[in-house]
Design a protein around this motif. Structure first.
Motif, PDB file in Angstrom:
ATOM      1  N   ILE A  52     -28.837 -42.959  38.206  1.00 44.32           N
ATOM      2  CA  ILE A  52     -29.614 -43.796  37.287  1.00 44.32           C
ATOM      3  C   ILE A  52     -30.149 -42.957  36.130  1.00 44.32           C
ATOM      4  N   ARG A  53     -30.639 -41.755  36.440  1.00 44.67           N
ATOM      5  CA  ARG A  53     -31.158 -40.901  35.371  1.00 44.67           C
ATOM      6  C   ARG A  53     -30.054 -40.501  34.395  1.00 44.67           C
ATOM      7  N   VAL A  54     -28.857 -40.241  34.889  1.00 42.69           N
ATOM      8  CA  VAL A  54     -27.740 -39.923  33.996  1.00 42.69           C
ATOM      9  C   VAL A  54     -27.413 -41.121  33.114  1.00 42.69           C
ATOM     10  N   ILE A  55     -27.299 -42.300  33.720  1.00 38.93           N
ATOM     11  CA  ILE A  55     -26.949 -43.519  32.968  1.00 38.93           C
ATOM     12  C   ILE A  55     -27.967 -43.779  31.862  1.00 38.93           C
ATOM     13  N   MET A  56     -29.245 -43.756  32.208  1.00 34.87           N
ATOM     14  CA  MET A  56     -30.264 -44.093  31.225  1.00 34.87           C
ATOM     15  C   MET A  56     -30.430 -42.981  30.181  1.00 34.87           C
ATOM     16  N   SER A  57     -30.215 -41.728  30.571  1.00 36.58           N
ATOM     17  CA  SER A  57     -30.277 -40.629  29.601  1.00 36.58           C
ATOM     18  C   SER A  57     -29.195 -40.783  28.545  1.00 36.58           C
ATOM     19  N   GLU A  58     -27.983 -41.118  28.968  1.00 35.57           N
ATOM     20  CA  GLU A  58     -26.885 -41.220  28.011  1.00 35.57           C
ATOM     21  C   GLU A  58     -27.040 -42.431  27.096  1.00 35.57           C
ATOM     22  N   ILE A  59     -27.550 -43.536  27.623  1.00 39.37           N
ATOM     23  CA  ILE A  59     -27.839 -44.682  26.751  1.00 39.37           C
ATOM     24  C   ILE A  59     -28.890 -44.279  25.713  1.00 39.37           C
ATOM     25  N   SER A  60     -29.871 -43.533  26.164  1.00 38.06           N
ATOM     26  CA  SER A  60     -30.916 -43.054  25.269  1.00 38.06           C
ATOM     27  C   SER A  60     -30.334 -42.116  24.209  1.00 38.06           C
ATOM     28  N   ARG A  61     -29.382 -41.267  24.611  1.00 41.35           N
ATOM     29  CA  ARG A  61     -28.763 -40.327  23.669  1.00 41.35           C
ATOM     30  C   ARG A  61     -28.023 -41.079  22.555  1.00 41.35           C
ATOM     31  N   ILE A  62     -27.311 -42.149  22.932  1.00 42.02           N
ATOM     32  CA  ILE A  62     -26.588 -42.934  21.941  1.00 42.02           C
ATOM     33  C   ILE A  62     -27.572 -43.572  20.954  1.00 42.02           C
ATOM     34  N   CYS A  63     -28.672 -44.107  21.470  1.00 41.05           N
ATOM     35  CA  CYS A  63     -29.694 -44.699  20.593  1.00 41.05           C
ATOM     36  C   CYS A  63     -30.195 -43.677  19.576  1.00 41.05           C
ATOM     37  N   ASP A  64     -30.402 -42.450  20.028  1.00 42.22           N
ATOM     38  CA  ASP A  64     -30.896 -41.391  19.146  1.00 42.22           C
ATOM     39  C   ASP A  64     -29.882 -41.088  18.055  1.00 42.22           C
ATOM     40  N   HIS A  65     -28.606 -40.933  18.436  1.00 45.96           N
ATOM     41  CA  HIS A  65     -27.569 -40.624  17.449  1.00 45.96           C
ATOM     42  C   HIS A  65     -27.372 -41.786  16.471  1.00 45.96           C
ATOM     43  N   LEU A  66     -27.435 -43.018  16.954  1.00 45.51           N
ATOM     44  CA  LEU A  66     -27.319 -44.169  16.060  1.00 45.51           C
ATOM     45  C   LEU A  66     -28.423 -44.149  15.003  1.00 45.51           C
ATOM     46  N   THR A  67     -29.631 -43.830  15.437  1.00 46.52           N
ATOM     47  CA  THR A  67     -30.760 -43.770  14.510  1.00 46.52           C
ATOM     48  C   THR A  67     -30.562 -42.651  13.491  1.00 46.52           C
ATOM     49  N   CYS A  68     -30.128 -41.494  13.970  1.00 46.28           N
ATOM     50  CA  CYS A  68     -29.960 -40.324  13.097  1.00 46.28           C
ATOM     51  C   CYS A  68     -28.895 -40.584  12.038  1.00 46.28           C
ATOM     52  N   VAL A  69     -27.729 -41.037  12.461  1.00 43.37           N
ATOM     53  CA  VAL A  69     -26.637 -41.275  11.510  1.00 43.37           C
ATOM     54  C   VAL A  69     -26.990 -42.422  10.563  1.00 43.37           C
ATOM     55  N   GLY A  70     -27.573 -43.497  11.102  1.00 46.93           N
ATOM     56  CA  GLY A  70     -27.935 -44.624  10.258  1.00 46.93           C
ATOM     57  C   GLY A  70     -28.954 -44.245   9.203  1.00 46.93           C
ATOM     58  N   ALA A  71     -29.995 -43.491   9.601  1.00 48.61           N
ATOM     59  CA  ALA A  71     -31.027 -43.091   8.640  1.00 48.61           C
ATOM     60  C   ALA A  71     -30.468 -42.116   7.613  1.00 48.61           C
ATOM     61  N   THR A  72     -29.582 -41.223   8.050  1.00 50.50           N
ATOM     62  CA  THR A  72     -28.948 -40.292   7.107  1.00 50.50           C
ATOM     63  C   THR A  72     -28.167 -41.052   6.044  1.00 50.50           C
ATOM     64  N   ALA A  73     -27.375 -42.034   6.489  1.00 47.01           N
ATOM     65  CA  ALA A  73     -26.588 -42.817   5.543  1.00 47.01           C
ATOM     66  C   ALA A  73     -27.486 -43.584   4.578  1.00 47.01           C
ATOM     67  N   MET A  74     -28.564 -44.144   5.099  1.00 46.65           N
ATOM     68  CA  MET A  74     -29.486 -44.905   4.243  1.00 46.65           C
ATOM     69  C   MET A  74     -30.063 -44.008   3.153  1.00 46.65           C
ATOM     70  N   GLU A  75     -30.437 -42.796   3.509  1.00 46.13           N
ATOM     71  CA  GLU A  75     -31.066 -41.909   2.534  1.00 46.13           C
ATOM     72  C   GLU A  75     -30.073 -41.369   1.514  1.00 46.13           C
ATOM     73  N   LEU A  76     -28.779 -41.539   1.791  1.00 45.00           N
ATOM     74  CA  LEU A  76     -27.747 -41.179   0.810  1.00 45.00           C
ATOM     75  C   LEU A  76     -27.269 -42.391   0.023  1.00 45.00           C
ATOM     76  N   GLY A  77     -27.857 -43.554   0.284  1.00 45.31           N
ATOM     77  CA  GLY A  77     -27.516 -44.747  -0.471  1.00 45.31           C
ATOM     78  C   GLY A  77     -26.672 -45.755   0.271  1.00 45.31           C
TER      79      GLY A  77
END
Length: 576
Positions: free
Chosen positions: A114-139
């Motif tokens: 369970i900890r592995v499953i929820m950690s990896e879902i959490s990791r994807i959420c983090d990367h989605l936020t990072c890439v999305g915010a990076t793209a937004m700040e570049l226009g």
């Protein structure tokens, strides 16, 4: 009061001094917490060129570590949520694992999955936020909306399991709050299908987009050597070609049973980091899919004889003493307690009454369960790890995330630390360069830099040796030889206070041997050891250069002279 003199001047004309052109100092921040980077930058500009930038970090720090020391061991879980509220599950589990190591308990196999499953879902959420915010700040605002849409698919999974979306407080010492809900695997498959579709759209929008590439390629580049020297981990380290990942280097939970790749790039710029994060999201989904296929325990269905009771009727029967067979009757818990039935908790929590609260059926249906719950919650009781310390690293979305915990045997942490990577601050790196510049051969600055490292990290570990070696272009073995030759460097964690007893000829003749033995007896340690509570490290040194006041010792940076057993006792009583 003299009149104020005002003068208009054009930007670039200087400060009105008439001395010609001058650089412009621009203050940026502190940024609002809703922005991406909680920092303040004072930049020195020559036109549009940044000449120098003084970066001050820490504006979102809320005394996390000291707050954790106020309440019980599980009370720190909500604080770990807020260390990185985009991937809080990884923080929960890293802290809980450190306390579990301190207690010497192992979580169940199902809980590890369970900890592995929820950690990896959490990791994807983090990367989605990072890439999305990076793209937004570049226009590329459209990409931000796409990524946040994908994050919503996953946050719905997180909410199904934890009951919350952002600050989830799902981890527990010895396990997790509740088991996975019915039908969770099917929901994951649906969410991942939608997430992959979004990532494909983003790939077609961004990866080969000339504007995006021009603004990312070659920007913020670090070499492999610089990245290692700065002790950077996570996607930034893998973007220079180093495949270091805690999940592989020091496997924990069930990561060693799962098949996944460590994506790397070689250019070390922002574009390479983008590619690494995009690839890591697919690998995280692979991990979750394998973990769901291999998780033990089967569906969460347990057949009981008899009809489930309403919680109020259950409690009433217990109060009236009608407890016979009550613990065998299932309790219809409210929706916010789903996954916390007796059979569920037995699968996901360690079977240790000293650590894990009993299920609600047991609390409501027996005096023993009520007492057990009460003792774990009541101040002065609760979880009580033995005196000692533990450190556990996990792979966070942004790199290695470790928790260092110290127990003095009571029901609350003596010390909680989430250490930064082994690296000097920018100011300390400037001091390193200054010291290196003082000598014809910069290697001559190794001793003072090691002193600086000991002040920064508390002791010289093998990791610190490797870090310092990178700053000088030396092998770690070379630095290790220096550290082991000089007794002034600590090669293991030291106590809050260091008591060094001089045993040179003058002090020896004046009774230093007896003073040293008295300290050993009082502290219960030998020379070179630290007391169990982490208060004092005892050392014996060759000479402290105060022979006329022998016997003497040094406490931290303070000398104590003309010692007797009574004066030593008074000195020890003053050390907290």
């Amino acid at each position: 009061m003299p009149d104020t003199t005002r003068r208009e001047f054009m930007l670039g004309e200087g400060g009105g001094t008439g001395g010609g052109s001058q650089n412009l100092y621009l203050g940026m921040g502190p940024a609002h917490p809703a922005m991406h980077g909680i920092i303040r930058i004072v930049a020195e500009l020559d036109g549009e060129t940044i000449v120098k930038a003084d970066v001050e970090i820490g504006y979102l720090h809320r005394a996390f570590e000291k707050e954790c020391e106020v309440g019980g061991w599980n009370n720190a879980i909500p604080y770990t949520d807020r260390l990185n509220y985009v991937s809080p599950l990884i923080n929960n589990f890293g802290y809980a694992s450190a306390v579990e190591k301190l207690l010497g308990i192992a979580i169940t196999e199902r809980c590890q999955y369970i900890r592995v499953i929820m950690s990896e879902i959490s990791r994807i959420c983090d990367h989605l936020t990072c890439v999305g915010a990076t793209a937004m700040e570049l226009g590329a605002f459209t990409v931000f909306l796409y990524m946040i849409k994908a994050r919503e698919f996953l946050w719905e999974l997180v909410e199904d399991v934890t009951g919350a979306r952002l600050t989830i407080s799902y981890g527990r010492v010895g396990g997790v709050k509740a088991d996975l809900p019915d039908g969770f695997a099917g929901k994951v498959r649906g969410a991942f299908k939608q997430t992959r579709e979004v990532l494909d759209e983003v790939h077609r929008l961004l990866t080969g987009n000339r504007i995006f590439m021009d603004r990312m390629i070659g920007v913020g580049a670090l070499s492999r050597e610089e990245t290692i020297a700065y002790a950077i981990t996570g996607p930034l380290l893998r973007a220079v070609g180093v495949p270091y990942d805690v999940r592989r280097a020091q496997p924990y939970y069930v990561y060693d049973r799962l098949d996944f790749e460590i994506p790397t790039q070689k250019d070390g710029d922002n574009y390479a980091r983008y590619l690494v994060r995009i690839a890591e999201m697919e690998q995280a989904m692979r991990i979750v899919e394998q973990a769901l296929a291999g998780i033990p325990g089967g569906p969460i269905n347990v057949d009981f004889a008899g009809r489930p009771l309403d919680p109020a009727a259950y409690v009433d029967q217990g109060k009236q003493g009608q407890t016979e067979g009550l613990l065998l009757v299932p309790l219809t818990l409210s929706p916010n307690l789903e996954g916390q039935q007796r059979a569920d908790l037995a699968r996901i929590n360690a079977g240790d009454k000293r650590v894990v609260p009993p299920p609600k059926e047991t609390v409501y249906g027996s005096i023993e369960g009520l007492m057990n719950h009460f003792m774990l919650i009541m101040e002065g009781h609760g979880i009580r790890p033995p005196a000692g310390e533990a450190y556990v690293p996990v792979e966070g979305a942004n790199g290695e995330l470790g928790f260092y915990v110290v127990s003095d045997g009571t029901d609350r942490p003596y010390r909680v630390r989430s250490p930064a990577p082994v690296a000097f601050t920018p100011e300390q790196l400037a001091e390193v360069r200054r010291l290196q510049g003082l000598y014809p051969d910069r290697r001559a600055a190794l001793l003072p830099v090691l002193h600086l490292a000991q002040e920064r990290f508390g002791w010289i570990s093998l990791e610190v040796e490797a870090y310092v070696a990178g700053l000088f272009g030396l092998s770690p073995a070379h630095v290790h030889e220096v550290v082991t030759f000089y007794t002034l460097y600590f090669r293991q964690p030291k106590g809050r206070h260091v008591v060094s007893v001089c045993h040179n000829l003058s002090c020896h003749l004046a009774g230093a041997k007896g003073i040293l033995q008295h300290l050993k007896d009082r502290l219960g340690v030998d020379v070179g050891e630290t007391t169990e509570d982490g208060r004092v490290t005892l050392l014996a040194v060759e000479c402290l250069c105060a022979c006329e006041r022998a016997p003497m010792l040094q406490v931290d940076d303070r000398y104590e002279f003309d010692l007797t057993p009574d004066t030593v006792d008074r000195i020890l009583e003053g050390l907290r």
